[in-house]
Design a protein around this motif. Structure first.
Motif, short mmCIF file in Angstrom:
data_model
loop_
_atom_site.label_atom_id
_atom_site.label_comp_id
_atom_site.label_asym_id
_atom_site.label_seq_id
_atom_site.Cartn_x
_atom_site.Cartn_y
_atom_site.Cartn_z
N SER A 75 0.86 -1.26 0.20
CA SER A 75 0.13 -0.04 0.01
C SER A 75 0.84 1.19 0.12
N LEU A 107 -0.57 4.54 0.55
CA LEU A 107 -1.49 5.27 1.05
C LEU A 107 -0.66 6.44 1.96
N GLU A 108 0.15 5.97 2.73
CA GLU A 108 1.13 6.91 3.63
C GLU A 108 1.86 7.53 2.76
N ASP A 109 2.67 6.98 1.89
CA ASP A 109 3.36 7.83 1.01
C ASP A 109 2.82 8.89 0.24
N GLN A 110 1.18 8.47 -0.21
CA GLN A 110 0.65 9.48 -0.79
C GLN A 110 0.05 10.71 0.15
N ARG A 111 -0.08 10.29 1.18
CA ARG A 111 -0.30 11.19 2.11
C ARG A 111 0.86 12.44 2.40
N HIS A 112 1.86 11.52 2.64
CA HIS A 112 3.11 12.47 2.53
C HIS A 112 3.33 13.71 1.28
N ASN A 131 0.56 16.29 1.64
CA ASN A 131 0.97 17.40 2.57
C ASN A 131 1.91 18.30 1.89
N ALA A 145 -10.07 3.92 2.99
CA ALA A 145 -8.85 4.74 3.66
C ALA A 145 -8.45 5.83 2.63
N LEU A 170 -8.71 9.92 2.88
CA LEU A 170 -7.66 10.63 2.70
C LEU A 170 -8.16 11.81 1.69
N HIS A 211 8.49 10.36 0.33
CA HIS A 211 8.91 9.54 1.59
C HIS A 211 9.81 8.70 1.29
#
Length: 381
Positions: free
Chosen positions: A19, A21-26, A29, A58, A62, A266
């Motif tokens: 996934s 998703l956290e890389d995309q959130r980074h 931002n 999720a 986001l 990230h």
């Protein structure tokens, strides 16, 4: 007026089953920080907001967080079109009500010729959006005589040209494959076995064309007909690309400046090549050992569990290639002897790594005979 052009977020994307998703959130931002730093007045998202038509919850959450930060907290207008990965009907749920908060979701092909008019700092700009649509959809929707993607896109662009205000700058948004564009492995083909590209010439008279679909930042036919590129690298074929977003300054007279602003992920996407021992030594001191990696091993002999060994220093090795093994075989065609040689090589390497010494010639002959016997029995069965 300053516009920010972005596209191909692909929220919910998996990269080799991992996934992002956290890389995309980074990077999202960072996108918000760029909007604040550069005093952006409006945001254009040129399709493929999600990675599939029914996105994971999720990913929806986001997107909701980002749009809240832009439309509610910063009071910025956001205009988005649907791409070939998006479910157009699902994406535009509540679109008529969301216009009041500044969110304009253009995914209804029937309304493609109705612009969103932005009035900011005394400048008025019309923004037309062409959501992704295949030729069959255009043909049935408008009873138009179009046979391919170029004909369908040309038909829509010409209808928009007829609606243009003569004294306002006009921006066109479209999710398409412009002829001559540079593609990547991560883009889903728009059609199987047919021509999917469209000509840039019908779009050349717009003040700016915000394109989506191709993941590499580029332009075709003029700097104003531009792909901003995707937020992240979604395949190893994109390892050399520099991802980012595009700033567009536009006045009553037209576009005055276009600038590409980079995004810093990230984790980078990299390709490493070399012998396994050298790569492991390198990984022990690599400050970016957590990057997403494709590794090409140049070792010309079989290696026991190379992925496990590499992941001890590079935990995010996602794909492994062994061109050295192929070179060691030369240009020999794959035949019935090839599996025997590969199996013997693998066992020889296993024997040496577990016993600490190489097999003798007699042991190698015995093992080769055993492998041959097993393969004959398998064939007979």
């Amino acid at each position: 007026m300053r516009l920010l052009h972005t596209a191909d977020w692909h929220l919910g994307r998996l990269f080799h089953n991992l996934s992002l998703l956290e890389d995309q959130r980074h990077v999202l931002n960072q996108l918000i920080a760029i909007i604040d730093r550069e005093a952006v007045d409006a945001v254009l998202i040129a399709g493929d907001i999600f990675d599939r038509s029914v996105p994971p919850s999720a990913a929806v959450t986001l997107l909701d967080e980002v749009l809240h930060a832009l439309c509610e907290e910063r009071k910025l207008p956001v205009i988005m079109i649907s791409g070939n990965h998006d479910g157009a009907a699902r994406l535009r749920f509540g679109a008529r009500h969301l216009r009041q908060s500044g969110l304009h979701i253009l995914s209804d092909l029937a309304a493609f010729a109705t612009p969103v008019t932005l009035t900011i700092k005394g400048v008025e700009v019309d923004v037309f959006g062409i959501p992704y649509a295949d030729p069959e959809h255009v043909r049935s929707q408008f009873n138009a005589d179009v046979r391919d993607f170029d004909g369908a896109h040309r038909y829509l662009v010409e209808r928009i040209q007829e609606q243009r205000h003569p004294k306002r700058p006009t921006v066109l948004m479209s999710h398409c494959f412009v002829d001559g564009g540079s593609a990547s492995d991560s883009e889903r083909p728009l059609t199987l076995g047919g021509a999917e590209s469209v000509a840039w010439e019908p779009m050349q008279h717009f003040d700016y064309v915000a394109l989506g679909h191709l993941h590499g930042p580029q332009y075709r036919g003029g700097e104003h007909i531009r792909y901003s590129g995707s937020l992240l690298k979604y395949s190893f074929s994109e390892a050399s690309q520099r991802k980012g977003v595009t700033l567009v300054d536009i006045e009553a007279s037209g576009v005055t400046q276009i600038e590409q602003i980079p995004l810093t992920p990230h984790r980078e996407v990299r390709v490493l090549e070399g012998e396994i021992a050298a790569l492991i030594d390198q990984g022990k001191t690599d400050a970016n050992a957590d990057d997403y990696l494709l590794v090409r091993l140049t070792d010309r002999h079989a290696i026991l569990d190379p992925m496990g060994k590499l992941r001890e220093v590079y935990p995010n090795v996602l794909h492994l290639e062994k061109p050295g093994m192929l070179e060691a075989r030369g240009t020999q065609q794959l035949d019935r002897d090839r599996p025997r040689f590969d199996t013997l090589d693998m066992f020889s390497d296993f024997f040496e790594q577990t016993s600490g010494e190489a097999m003798s010639d007699e042991q190698a002959r015995s093992m080769a005979a055993l492998i041959n016997q097993l393969q004959r029995e398998e064939t007979q069965q």
